[in-house]
Design an enzyme around this catalytic site. Structure first.
Site, PDB file in Angstrom:
ATOM      1  N   SER A  24       4.308   6.105  13.867  1.00 29.10           N
ATOM      2  CA  SER A  24       4.796   4.728  14.025  1.00 29.10           C
ATOM      3  C   SER A  24       4.801   4.054  12.670  1.00 29.10           C
ATOM      4  O   SER A  24       3.797   4.084  11.958  1.00 29.10           O
ATOM      5  CB  SER A  24       3.890   3.956  14.987  1.00 29.10           C
ATOM      6  OG  SER A  24       4.159   2.576  14.930  1.00 29.10           O
TER       7      SER A  24
ATOM      8  N   ASP B  97       4.882   0.884  12.232  1.00 28.29           N
ATOM      9  CA  ASP B  97       4.215  -0.419  12.324  1.00 28.29           C
ATOM     10  C   ASP B  97       2.727  -0.348  12.005  1.00 28.29           C
ATOM     11  O   ASP B  97       2.100  -1.373  11.755  1.00 28.29           O
ATOM     12  CB  ASP B  97       4.376  -1.006  13.733  1.00 28.29           C
ATOM     13  CG  ASP B  97       5.816  -1.394  14.034  1.00 28.29           C
ATOM     14  OD1 ASP B  97       6.588  -1.544  13.068  1.00 28.29           O
ATOM     15  OD2 ASP B  97       6.156  -1.541  15.214  1.00 28.29           O
TER      16      ASP B  97
ATOM     17  N   ARG C 215       6.478  -5.906  15.457  1.00 29.73           N
ATOM     18  CA  ARG C 215       6.631  -6.837  16.577  1.00 29.73           C
ATOM     19  C   ARG C 215       5.302  -7.479  16.966  1.00 29.73           C
ATOM     20  O   ARG C 215       5.197  -8.679  17.094  1.00 29.73           O
ATOM     21  CB  ARG C 215       7.246  -6.101  17.772  1.00 29.73           C
ATOM     22  CG  ARG C 215       7.680  -7.019  18.902  1.00 29.73           C
ATOM     23  CD  ARG C 215       8.538  -6.312  19.922  1.00 29.73           C
ATOM     24  NE  ARG C 215       9.816  -5.906  19.375  1.00 29.73           N
ATOM     25  CZ  ARG C 215      10.165  -4.637  19.121  1.00 29.73           C
ATOM     26  NH1 ARG C 215       9.320  -3.660  19.356  1.00 29.73           N
ATOM     27  NH2 ARG C 215      11.345  -4.338  18.625  1.00 29.73           N
TER      28      ARG C 215
ATOM     29  N   ARG D 288      17.578 -17.372  -0.215  1.00 26.92           N
ATOM     30  CA  ARG D 288      18.374 -16.329   0.420  1.00 26.92           C
ATOM     31  C   ARG D 288      17.500 -15.574   1.436  1.00 26.92           C
ATOM     32  O   ARG D 288      16.278 -15.499   1.287  1.00 26.92           O
ATOM     33  CB  ARG D 288      18.901 -15.326  -0.614  1.00 26.92           C
ATOM     34  CG  ARG D 288      19.808 -15.930  -1.661  1.00 26.92           C
ATOM     35  CD  ARG D 288      21.179 -16.296  -1.088  1.00 26.92           C
ATOM     36  NE  ARG D 288      22.099 -16.723  -2.126  1.00 26.92           N
ATOM     37  CZ  ARG D 288      22.189 -17.967  -2.589  1.00 26.92           C
ATOM     38  NH1 ARG D 288      21.381 -18.913  -2.108  1.00 26.92           N
ATOM     39  NH2 ARG D 288      23.068 -18.285  -3.531  1.00 26.92           N
TER      40      ARG D 288
ATOM     41  N   ARG E 121      12.810   2.638   8.073  1.00 25.50           N
ATOM     42  CA  ARG E 121      12.552   3.905   8.765  1.00 25.50           C
ATOM     43  C   ARG E 121      13.145   5.101   8.024  1.00 25.50           C
ATOM     44  O   ARG E 121      12.787   6.243   8.295  1.00 25.50           O
ATOM     45  CB  ARG E 121      13.175   3.891  10.163  1.00 25.50           C
ATOM     46  CG  ARG E 121      12.494   3.024  11.166  1.00 25.50           C
ATOM     47  CD  ARG E 121      13.030   3.330  12.569  1.00 25.50           C
ATOM     48  NE  ARG E 121      12.522   2.383  13.539  1.00 25.50           N
ATOM     49  CZ  ARG E 121      11.342   2.474  14.126  1.00 25.50           C
ATOM     50  NH1 ARG E 121      10.543   3.477  13.827  1.00 25.50           N
ATOM     51  NH2 ARG E 121      10.959   1.572  14.997  1.00 25.50           N
TER      52      ARG E 121
ATOM     53  N   ASN F  85     -10.912  13.270 -10.474  1.00 26.07           N
ATOM     54  CA  ASN F  85     -12.058  14.126 -10.788  1.00 26.07           C
ATOM     55  C   ASN F  85     -13.330  13.338 -11.072  1.00 26.07           C
ATOM     56  O   ASN F  85     -14.256  13.853 -11.693  1.00 26.07           O
ATOM     57  CB  ASN F  85     -11.732  15.010 -11.998  1.00 26.07           C
ATOM     58  CG  ASN F  85     -11.499  14.193 -13.263  1.00 26.07           C
ATOM     59  OD1 ASN F  85     -11.091  13.034 -13.205  1.00 26.07           O
ATOM     60  ND2 ASN F  85     -11.757  14.788 -14.415  1.00 26.07           N
TER      61      ASN F  85
ATOM     62  N   LYS G 173      12.002  30.461 -13.196  1.00 28.43           N
ATOM     63  CA  LYS G 173      12.125  29.556 -14.331  1.00 28.43           C
ATOM     64  C   LYS G 173      10.912  28.634 -14.334  1.00 28.43           C
ATOM     65  O   LYS G 173      10.276  28.412 -13.309  1.00 28.43           O
ATOM     66  CB  LYS G 173      13.400  28.714 -14.225  1.00 28.43           C
ATOM     67  CG  LYS G 173      14.702  29.503 -14.157  1.00 28.43           C
ATOM     68  CD  LYS G 173      15.081  30.070 -15.507  1.00 28.43           C
ATOM     69  CE  LYS G 173      16.438  30.766 -15.435  1.00 28.43           C
ATOM     70  NZ  LYS G 173      16.778  31.407 -16.717  1.00 28.43           N
TER      71      LYS G 173
ATOM     72  N   GLN H 233       2.403  10.655 -14.443  1.00 33.76           N
ATOM     73  CA  GLN H 233       1.624   9.409 -14.400  1.00 33.76           C
ATOM     74  C   GLN H 233       2.329   8.340 -13.584  1.00 33.76           C
ATOM     75  O   GLN H 233       1.704   7.372 -13.162  1.00 33.76           O
ATOM     76  CB  GLN H 233       1.354   8.900 -15.819  1.00 33.76           C
ATOM     77  CG  GLN H 233       0.355   9.751 -16.578  1.00 33.76           C
ATOM     78  CD  GLN H 233       0.044   9.187 -17.958  1.00 33.76           C
ATOM     79  OE1 GLN H 233       0.684   8.237 -18.412  1.00 33.76           O
ATOM     80  NE2 GLN H 233      -0.926   9.782 -18.626  1.00 33.76           N
TER      81      GLN H 233
ATOM     82  N   ARG I  99     -16.042  18.493 -16.567  1.00 35.61           N
ATOM     83  CA  ARG I  99     -15.593  17.126 -16.278  1.00 35.61           C
ATOM     84  C   ARG I  99     -15.131  16.994 -14.823  1.00 35.61           C
ATOM     85  O   ARG I  99     -14.114  16.372 -14.528  1.00 35.61           O
ATOM     86  CB  ARG I  99     -14.448  16.716 -17.220  1.00 35.61           C
ATOM     87  CG  ARG I  99     -14.850  16.613 -18.676  1.00 35.61           C
ATOM     88  CD  ARG I  99     -13.639  16.639 -19.597  1.00 35.61           C
ATOM     89  NE  ARG I  99     -12.608  15.702 -19.207  1.00 35.61           N
ATOM     90  CZ  ARG I  99     -12.497  14.447 -19.648  1.00 35.61           C
ATOM     91  NH1 ARG I  99     -13.378  13.984 -20.512  1.00 35.61           N
ATOM     92  NH2 ARG I  99     -11.505  13.676 -19.251  1.00 35.61           N
TER      93      ARG I  99
END
Length: 938
Positions: A325, A327, A371, A454, A463, A699, A826, A835, A915
């Site tokens: 959904s 929503d 809704r 506007r 959707r 990380n 390739k 990024q 790290r």
């Protein structure tokens, strides 16, 4: 089953160590599975070919072998026996945890654990390295099945599924036939959900079916609407938008006669489990179907439409729901499939609108879907820093909302803002339940404020398109869990709903979840808006409070009394990441609303030490930051010790900072550690300090999610979709894509799930020549099967640090050489494109949420340190838990947002050389990524 050969290595006698307590269980195990005869006098188990000697040693500890990894790779040796009928052995071992190779449907080898943890294997081959069974399992004709996929007709012919797919531990006690259907409004990600369900069902040894056109397909039935599908049927579906199996509203299914037909058609197709992907209405219908099932099949039997054998066989229908959904209106789950894709479309549209609005100094009223749920409008409001939102959960009187909107917009305009964005949910109402339309808002803005205004109604654009990475991954993980749920279900188990809470896939009772969802609409219609808000999940309420706080900024009186006001600084450290600007913007505006004074340290720690780049932040300068990529205040990788930690302490003292928020990756993590350790020497650091993780590598220890990782994932996914299209168009081509992420394979793994990459190599595993050889064999097999079936291309994702020798270029050359002309490879290097440009809505909203949580952390911890402020160095105890906790990392762990002390994380939970955290939270996702593409792991 008979053992026709001794042990494969030629040994005819073997010793097994056990304990007295496990002796009897061990004997029964080998008597049952290997049909050996026990001789109590000498403690042996024998037949005419082999002898097992049981040695009792009570100091022996049973081996602990985990189930979710390949046992052959874990243990140093295993006993493997040869047999003539492995299918009989598979049936005999039903209910046990087994691992079968190459797949559970037609295995050549089966492994299971005896009571002592020893791995015992059964094979149909004649020797240890053969891959051909002793006897053929089936005729050639029997292995030919349908395979060609199409939006209209899924059936075709001529492709064998007797391929070597990887095996996963067996959980089903007996083979089931599982059907999946999509119902209600379509949502991006539904195809990924169907793909995951179909392929996981096949892995589990089940038959997979799809029900075309939702409940309408159930009512109409027959092979055109309830179709058996196969592994290759759903190839590449995760990259496609909408739902390829169709969806439709069905009035007939709401009547009992329609459900009676549905039951008949499922029985005729041989289906005994149904997974429904849809909204609350679809899931309500599914649970009603299950509850009526016993009476429906009884009625069918009485009418003579099914026979007694069918009646006995299909006594129960297992149902499971996944929520599709846009929503995001389902209670008990943080996100529904398709919601973040719709939010992405909305934010992209508003980002475009912002440019034209700024040119003309216009106001725009943007109408979005929702809704009975304002989630889309609310999160779009946060993501784009909209001036005002109108949602059904928090209405005001007709006069109040007009006054509030005009007041906040006029304040924004008076302070120099040129644009005005008002977001209206389609279900927006006033307190008397009068609908509020876009035209109503337009009229107020024109008549009362005189703005050039506007209206933009986004409609079904929300959707459309392919799913964002989050929805593809969510749909995939939920699809796998849904199959597990129906296989584990019993007649007494309530129908489960597969949900997600923070980062954790969970199961919730379907009936209760649907009832809670409906209660929200009922509460709104009965004007009990307080109850409606209480029924929304806590994250929704938190988002709404956050929006109101950052939107008011310093335009109203501060919430906190003056004596509690603080000076709070924020700094970016490390590589740029999507969401950094959102965190700075939200931290600053929230501080203003609380009465605090926000500061920014520009260009990292070196900016502070070299140029004293510190500025207080004001509201006008921050306009537009929420939706910008990169880092507006600048960032670099230098740590405090590299920049001059003593000088940093001097400036902290000069400006009188009461708290510091660090936003960044592993360098930021190290920075927090250095500042916390320096408290003994510098009193300026005896303030609350908190890290908001922000790095595409994801990380940072202490969290399962970092800002920027979702933006990077979407950028990489879009790149891979385009590359895969090129590979498919060229025919017979593989692209090796280089993926960033340092020593963490998070990005490569999750991108592999999102785009359906055939292989992903990560630093945690490296690249062995044996695995590379196996992967090339898999590719050769895939391309040979795809021949003549239209466009077909493959992707390999390689983390940069997975191998320094086997670079993407080298890998591509090796694969091309080994392919012997059948296909070529390739390399593709996306580089810093990963990024990302504009941050994703997830990074924007989480950046806001984390920043406000961080300010709250500083407010609470400031009191702890204030009580110790006047103590001498000798009396200040740096090692008490309450002081240690004042320097923490904000993180997501499972279904919670937590603060973990930097000392605990740095000292005990971090691999400093690599790290990375010591615990890899996404390991299970790797397993799923591999088995959904048929990759064999050695």
């Amino acid at each position: 089953m008979t053992q026709s050969l001794p042990l494969l290595n030629g040994t005819e006698a073997y010793k097994l160590v056990t304990t007295q307590g496990l002796y009897d269980k061990t004997v029964k195990f080998y008597e049952k599975y290997l049909q050996l005869v026990h001789d109590k006098r000498v403690g042996t188990l024998t037949n005419s070919l082999i002898t097992l000697k049981l040695v009792v040693d009570n100091s022996f500890k049973p081996l602990d072998v985990v189930n979710d990894k390949d046992w052959r790779a874990i243990v140093s040796s295993a006993l493997v026996f040869s047999c003539t009928n492995i299918q009989h052995f598979r049936d005999l071992a039903a209910g046990e945890t087994i691992q079968a190779y190459p797949n559970e449907t037609n295995p050549i080898e089966i492994y299971l654990k005896d009571p002592n943890g020893y791995i015992i294997g059964i094979t149909e081959t004649k020797n240890a390295i053969s891959i051909k069974p002793t006897l053929p399992k089936q005729s050639v004709e029997a292995s030919l099945i349908s395979s060609r996929s199409s939006r209209i007709d899924i059936a075709s012919s001529g492709v064998s599924t007797d391929s070597s797919y990887p095996a996963i531990p067996k959980t089903a006690k007996a083979q089931k036939s599982i059907a999946v259907m999509t119902s209600g409004g379509d949502a991006p990600g539904m195809n990924a959900n169907v793909r995951a369900i179909v392929r996981t069902a096949i892995f589990k040894g089940c038959n997979a079916f799809v029900v075309m056109e939702g409940y309408e397909g159930l009512v109409k039935g027959g092979p055109n609407y309830i179709k058996q599908v196969y592994w290759e049927t759903v190839r590449n579906w995760s990259c496609e938008g909408g739902t390829n199996i169709g969806t439709a509203r069905c009035k007939e299914f709401r009547e009992r006669e329609g459900r009676l037909l549905g039951a008949l058609h499922l029985i005729e197709a041989g289906v005994d489990a149904l997974i429904v992907c849809g909204g609350d209405g679809s899931l309500t219908g599914a649970d009603l179907f299950r509850s009526e099932w016993p009476s429906l099949i009884r009625e069918l039997l009485d009418q003579g439409r099914i026979n007694k054998v069918q009646f006995d066989r299909y006594q129960h229908l297992n149902i499971c729901g996944t929520v599709g959904s846009i929503d995001n209106d389902m209670s008990t789950t943080d996100a529904t499939i398709g919601a973040y894709s719709a939010l992405d479309r909305i934010c992209q549209a508003i980002d475009y609108i912002e440019a034209t609005a700024n040119s003309h100094s216009r106001a725009f009223v943007v109408e979005v879907m929702g809704r009975n749920c304002g989630w889309l409008a609310l999160l779009a409001g946060i993501s784009t820093s909209a001036d005002y939102i109108l949602i059904p959960e928090k209405p005001a009187s007709s006069r109040e909302w007009q006054d509030q909107m005009c007041d906040i917009i006029s304040k924004h305009r008076s302070r120099g803002k040129r644009t005005t964005i008002v977001i209206v949910a389609e279900g927006a109402i006033s307190a008397d339940l009068t609908p509020i339309s876009s035209k109503d808002v337009h009229k107020v803005l024109v008549d009362r404020l005189g703005l050039d205004c506007r209206i933009t109604t986004l409609g079904h654009v929300q959707r459309g398109g392919t799913a964002v990475a989050y929805d593809r991954i969510l749909a995939t993980l939920q699809g796998v869990e849904a199959v597990n749920a129906v296989l584990e279900s019993t007649p007494d188990t309530p129908s489960p709903l597969i949900a997600i809470n923070e980062n954790k896939i969970t199961r919730k009772p379907l009936v209760e979840s649907v009832q809670l969802t409906k209660s929200v609409a009922e509460a709104i219609h009965s004007k009990d808006f307080k109850k409606a808000m209480q029924l929304r999940d806590s994250e929704f309420v938190e988002h709404l409070d956050n929006f109101m706080a950052i939107n008011s900024a310093d335009h109203i009186e501060p919430k906190l009394p003056e004596h509690t006001h603080m000076k709070i600084a924020i700094v970016n450290v490390g590589a740029p990441a999507g969401g950094m600007n959102s965190a700075v913007y939200s931290m600053a505006t929230y501080c203003m609303s609380q009465g605090h004074k926000p500061y920014a340290i520009y260009n990292g720690w070196t900016g502070l030490t070299r140029h004293e780049s510190v500025r207080s932040l004001n509201w006008k300068d921050l306009l537009g930051w929420q939706s910008r990529g990169g880092s507006e205040i600048g960032t670099n990788r230098h740590t405090p010790e590299e920049a001059d930690i003593g000088l940093i302490a001097y400036y902290f003292q000069k400006y009188g900072f009461d708290g510091i928020i660090i936003v960044g990756g592993f360098e930021a993590f190290v920075s927090l550690h250095q500042l916390e350790r320096a408290r003994e020497n510098y009193t300026a650091f005896r303030i609350p300090m908190v890290l908001i993780p922000a790095t595409l590598s994801n990380n940072v220890p202490g969290t399962e999610y970092s800002l920027g990782s979702d933006t990077a994932l979407n950028s990489l996914m879009q790149y891979c979709d385009i590359i895969k299209q090129s590979a498919a168009s060229t025919r017979g081509r593989v692209f090796v894509v280089d993926v960033q992420g340092g020593n963490s394979g998070y990005l490569a793994t999750h991108a592999a799930v999102a785009v359906g990459a055939q292989v992903s190599y990560v630093p945690e595993e490296g690249i062995s020549l044996e695995q590379l050889t196996q992967d090339i064999e898999n590719l050769t097999e895939s391309f040979s099967e795809a021949e003549g079936r239209g466009k077909f291309g493959q992707l390999i994702l390689k983390s940069t640090n997975a191998s320094k020798v086997l670079t993407p270029e080298v890998l591509a050359e090796v694969i091309t050489q080994e392919a012997e002309g059948h296909f070529d490879a390739k390399c593709a290097i996306p580089g810093h494109v990963q990024q990302g440009g504009l941050p994703s809505p997830i990074d924007r909203t989480r950046g806001t949420r984390f920043a406000i949580r961080a300010v709250g952390f500083i407010e609470s911890q400031h009191k702890v340190l204030a009580a110790e402020a006047n103590l001498d160095d000798d009396d200040f105890d740096f090692d008490t838990p309450k002081i240690i906790a004042t320097a923490s990392v904000l993180g997501v762990k499972g279904s919670d947002i937590v603060f973990s002390s930097i000392r605990q994380l740095y000292d005990f939970e971090t691999e400093l050389n690599k790290r990375t955290p010591k615990t890899i939270h996404w390991q299970s996702t790797r397993t799923i990524a591999d088995h959904l593409v048929g990759r064999k792991k050695l």
